[in-house]
Design an enzyme around this catalytic site. Sequence first.
Site, mmCIF file in Angstrom:
data_model
loop_
_atom_site.group_PDB
_atom_site.id
_atom_site.type_symbol
_atom_site.label_atom_id
_atom_site.label_comp_id
_atom_site.label_asym_id
_atom_site.label_seq_id
_atom_site.Cartn_x
_atom_site.Cartn_y
_atom_site.Cartn_z
ATOM 1 N N HIS A 91 0.822 -1.222 0.000
ATOM 2 C CA HIS A 91 0.000 0.000 0.000
ATOM 3 C C HIS A 91 0.854 1.269 0.000
ATOM 4 C CE1 HIS A 91 -3.289 -2.793 1.612
ATOM 5 N NE2 HIS A 91 -3.637 -2.427 0.401
ATOM 6 N N ASP B 175 -10.127 -3.445 0.932
ATOM 7 C CA ASP B 175 -9.612 -3.604 2.296
ATOM 8 C C ASP B 175 -9.315 -2.263 2.953
ATOM 9 O OD1 ASP B 175 -6.742 -2.948 1.505
ATOM 10 O OD2 ASP B 175 -7.087 -4.724 0.293
ATOM 11 N N ASP C 30 -18.856 -1.022 -10.522
ATOM 12 C CA ASP C 30 -17.752 -1.496 -11.365
ATOM 13 C C ASP C 30 -16.860 -0.316 -11.785
ATOM 14 O OD1 ASP C 30 -16.252 -3.124 -13.196
ATOM 15 O OD2 ASP C 30 -17.469 -2.257 -14.793
ATOM 16 N N GLY C 31 -15.569 -0.487 -11.621
ATOM 17 C CA GLY C 31 -14.628 0.583 -11.930
ATOM 18 C C GLY C 31 -14.664 1.000 -13.391
ATOM 19 N N ASP D 71 -6.195 -0.598 -7.663
ATOM 20 C CA ASP D 71 -5.814 -1.594 -6.652
ATOM 21 C C ASP D 71 -6.681 -2.825 -6.884
ATOM 22 O OD1 ASP D 71 -4.912 -2.959 -4.463
ATOM 23 O OD2 ASP D 71 -5.855 -1.646 -2.986
ATOM 24 N N SER D 72 -6.348 -3.531 -7.947
ATOM 25 C CA SER D 72 -7.228 -4.606 -8.417
ATOM 26 C C SER D 72 -6.674 -5.966 -8.013
ATOM 27 C CB SER D 72 -7.299 -4.558 -9.943
ATOM 28 O OG SER D 72 -6.031 -4.892 -10.465
ATOM 29 N N PRO E 92 -14.150 -10.658 -11.250
ATOM 30 C CA PRO E 92 -14.594 -9.277 -11.510
ATOM 31 C C PRO E 92 -13.452 -8.342 -11.864
ATOM 32 C CG PRO E 92 -14.735 -9.797 -9.147
ATOM 33 C CD PRO E 92 -14.424 -11.081 -9.860
HETATM 34 N N1 SAM Z 1 -3.776 -5.776 -3.080
HETATM 35 C C1 SAM Z 1 -4.548 -6.736 -3.737
HETATM 36 C C2 SAM Z 1 -3.797 -7.613 -4.659
HETATM 37 O O1 SAM Z 1 -3.188 -7.094 -5.587
HETATM 38 O O2 SAM Z 1 -3.769 -8.790 -4.447
HETATM 39 C C3 SAM Z 1 -5.817 -6.166 -4.289
HETATM 40 C C4 SAM Z 1 -6.728 -6.059 -3.120
HETATM 41 S S1 SAM Z 1 -8.238 -5.272 -3.250
HETATM 42 C C5 SAM Z 1 -9.031 -6.109 -1.928
HETATM 43 C C6 SAM Z 1 -8.993 -5.734 -4.780
HETATM 44 C C7 SAM Z 1 -10.437 -5.254 -4.807
HETATM 45 O O3 SAM Z 1 -10.839 -4.976 -6.140
HETATM 46 C C8 SAM Z 1 -11.424 -6.268 -4.247
HETATM 47 O O4 SAM Z 1 -11.990 -5.754 -3.063
HETATM 48 C C9 SAM Z 1 -12.450 -6.447 -5.370
HETATM 49 O O5 SAM Z 1 -13.775 -6.570 -4.899
HETATM 50 C C10 SAM Z 1 -12.245 -5.171 -6.186
HETATM 51 N N2 SAM Z 1 -12.676 -5.287 -7.586
HETATM 52 C C11 SAM Z 1 -12.574 -6.371 -8.403
HETATM 53 N N3 SAM Z 1 -13.077 -6.090 -9.609
HETATM 54 C C12 SAM Z 1 -13.507 -4.802 -9.563
HETATM 55 C C13 SAM Z 1 -14.135 -3.953 -10.517
HETATM 56 N N4 SAM Z 1 -14.416 -4.381 -11.750
HETATM 57 N N5 SAM Z 1 -14.441 -2.682 -10.138
HETATM 58 C C14 SAM Z 1 -14.153 -2.242 -8.869
HETATM 59 N N6 SAM Z 1 -13.576 -3.015 -7.935
HETATM 60 C C15 SAM Z 1 -13.249 -4.277 -8.276
#
Ligand code: SAM
Length: 296
Positions: free
Chosen positions: A72, A96, A147-148, A165-166, A172
């Site tokens: 982070h 998170d 959705d982003g 931060d995906s 998704p």
């Molecule tokens: N640090 C992490 C890694 O690289 O392993 C990423 C952690 S963060 C918890 C990823 C977040 O992205 C998840 O909470 C997930 O729900 C979110 N996410 C996945 N697809 C997404 C989308 N299309 N739009 C917005 N958020 C999304």
Amino acid sequence: MIRNTEDGWFEEKLYVDLVPHRYAQRLAMTEVLCRERTAFQELLIFDNPRFGRVLALDGILQTTEADECIYHEMLVHVPLLAHGTARRVLIIGGGDGGTLRQVLRHPVAAVTMVEIDQTVIDRCRAHMPMISQGAFDDPRLRLVIGDGRAFLAEKGETFDAILVDSPDPVGPGEALFTAEFYDLVRRRLATGGVMVAQDGSPFFAPREVADTHQRLRGLFADASVYLVSVPSYVAAPLAIAFASDQRGLRTIPLTTLEQRFREAGLSCRYYSPAVHQAAFLLPPMIAELLSADHVP
Ligand code: SAM
């Protein structure tokens, strides 16, 4: 039944959907705090003696209490201190709250965070409050559940920095790795703006790193990656993609970074201005993934 959690162990079969490496890491689960299927993914939160509290989504480790600061701090302070005057920041994903917390340590005016899964936020606030540390209560936050990609496609304000931060490009998160998505990011950057994106492992997923770079290079005046070693992301180092239409942002002089770091009043466990600069040094086997003639 959540996958990969037999016998008190969490087993992460990394990149199994991308390449058949027949490779896994296992973490003992001393306590399971939360295990459920959300509307979007399988969510698991457990304790491990070395990593503390751990979040996994769809069987892939996302963050841990012990080493979240590494990921982070580097995802946030590198682009924000490279930019220097970022006031409006957009986070895509990041449920998170660790990225949000680090962004709010800067003198930003407003942070928009677009996370697809409300349940990730709720469970992380309940079971991993040490990651967000109250960041979700900050009045500078505008939280959008959605959705982003769809958010970026709407007409709207521009941002000085967009931090993606995906998770990995499965489930998704897949929509967050396409050329169309990066073009939408570019359109929503203000003049001089910068974007970064979690980009996977150059060792295990070289095609992901190479493809992302080709897409970004076709869209931005400048694109590269920087590297960060996060112990729980066993495929270390992890690549973070960095792109901007403003040339020179990844070669800001050390004295300037040090001055910005001091002025922001930051103190970090992993990030430092010197580490920031060094992170852009790429070993030849990674640099070649970014070369124009690389054929993945
Ligand atoms: N640090 C992490 C890694 O690289 O392993 C990423 C952690 S963060 C918890 C990823 C977040 O992205 C998840 O909470 C997930 O729900 C979110 N996410 C996945 N697809 C997404 C989308 N299309 N739009 C917005 N958020 C999304």
